[in-house]
Enzyme design. Structure first.
Site, short mmCIF file in Angstrom:
data_model
loop_
_atom_site.label_atom_id
_atom_site.label_comp_id
_atom_site.label_asym_id
_atom_site.label_seq_id
_atom_site.Cartn_x
_atom_site.Cartn_y
_atom_site.Cartn_z
N SER A 65 -18.30 45.86 -6.45
CA SER A 65 -18.30 47.31 -6.18
C SER A 65 -16.91 47.91 -6.31
O SER A 65 -15.89 47.21 -6.15
CB SER A 65 -18.84 47.60 -4.78
OG SER A 65 -20.16 47.15 -4.66
N1 SAM Z 1 -21.30 43.20 -2.46
C1 SAM Z 1 -21.02 42.74 -3.80
C2 SAM Z 1 -19.59 42.38 -4.02
O1 SAM Z 1 -18.78 42.56 -3.10
O2 SAM Z 1 -19.29 41.88 -5.11
C3 SAM Z 1 -21.43 43.75 -4.84
C4 SAM Z 1 -22.76 43.59 -5.18
S1 SAM Z 1 -23.51 44.26 -6.61
C5 SAM Z 1 -23.05 45.94 -6.61
C6 SAM Z 1 -25.19 44.23 -5.97
C7 SAM Z 1 -25.72 42.84 -5.73
O3 SAM Z 1 -27.01 42.99 -5.10
C8 SAM Z 1 -25.97 42.04 -7.01
O4 SAM Z 1 -25.31 40.82 -6.93
C9 SAM Z 1 -27.48 41.87 -7.04
O5 SAM Z 1 -27.91 40.67 -7.64
C10 SAM Z 1 -27.82 41.95 -5.56
N2 SAM Z 1 -29.21 42.28 -5.25
C11 SAM Z 1 -30.05 43.15 -5.88
N3 SAM Z 1 -31.24 43.19 -5.27
C12 SAM Z 1 -31.17 42.32 -4.22
C13 SAM Z 1 -32.09 41.93 -3.20
N4 SAM Z 1 -33.34 42.40 -3.14
N5 SAM Z 1 -31.66 41.02 -2.28
C14 SAM Z 1 -30.40 40.52 -2.33
N6 SAM Z 1 -29.50 40.86 -3.26
C15 SAM Z 1 -29.86 41.76 -4.18
#
Ligand code: SAM
Length: 206
Positions: free
Chosen positions: A55
């Site tokens: 992010s």
């Molecule tokens: N917090 C992360 C970081 O610091 O790098 C950024 C995350 S990225 C914007 C969003 C993440 O949410 C992705 O890795 C994606 O695979 C995950 N994601 C999407 N849907 C999800 C779900 N239902 N449960 C858990 N993770 C999920």
């Protein structure tokens, strides 16, 4: 470069010094492949593979600030991704549970983050339903864009607990903070628009 980035984030409205210090303590370039390190201190999201992103620093700061974390708070992060946000939560003294949907990212970050000395509890699965086995939480942070407010997550908050979650379509979302003021009472505050990758899973985008 990190100092300049933190100044930029503060100038955009982040006031909590503890959040800014946590971001100062954590080298963001550790989360980038060598050839991309020059991008680590731009206030932008960046691809981490698997179609996902680390992010934007301002977004991490904003969501973290809204959680108002006290040391020892039990925080659930939905969307581990690179592990950067989880490490910031740990810097603030939280007890962190983090769940990731994508198996490749889960496996990678589960090995990488402890090598930096950050040890949240890692889970692989669909966080759109929360992580009920370990509930209740003082805070829940959703780092992917949800199509609606998942009631399961609200249920998993302690009284006084906060849920910070972007809700909207798969391009742009409004950031909401929900506070569980009593067992059956929620207060809701809407903030500006943000842009996240979609939340997948049962209560996300299928
Ligand atoms: N917090 C992360 C970081 O610091 O790098 C950024 C995350 S990225 C914007 C969003 C993440 O949410 C992705 O890795 C994606 O695979 C995950 N994601 C999407 N849907 C999800 C779900 N239902 N449960 C858990 N993770 C999920």
């Amino acid at each position: 470069m990190r100092k300049l980035l933190i100044k930029e984030v503060a100038a955009k409205g982040i006031k909590d010094q503890r959040v800014l210090e946590a971001m100062m303590n954590l080298p963001r370039h550790y989360f980038f492949d060598d050839i991309f390190v020059t991008h680590a201190y731009e206030d932008k999201a960046f691809p981490i593979g698997q179609g996902q992103t680390i992010s934007q620093p301002y977004t991490v700061a904003f969501q973290t600030e809204q959680l108002e974390i006290k040391p020892g708070d039990k925080i659930l992060e939905i969307g581990t991704g690179s592990g950067y946000q989880a490490a910031i939560l740990l810097e603030l003294g939280a007890d962190v549970y983090t769940i990731e949907y994508n198996k490749v990212l889960y496996e990678k970050t589960k090995i990488f983050l402890p090598q930096l000395g950050y040890k949240p509890r890692f889970f692989h699965g669909d966080g759109s339903k929360g992580l009920p086995d370990f509930a209740p939480y003082d805070g829940i942070i959703v780092t992917a864009g949800a199509p609606s407010l998942p009631q399961d997550l609200v249920k998993q908050l302690k009284v006084g607990g906060k849920l910070i979650i972007p809700v909207g379509n798969n391009k742009t979302q409004v950031m909401y903070r929900l506070t569980k003021v009593a067992e059956n009472k929620i207060s809701k505050k809407a903030f500006n628009n943000f842009s996240f990758v979609p939340l997948r899973g049962e209560k996300g985008w299928k």
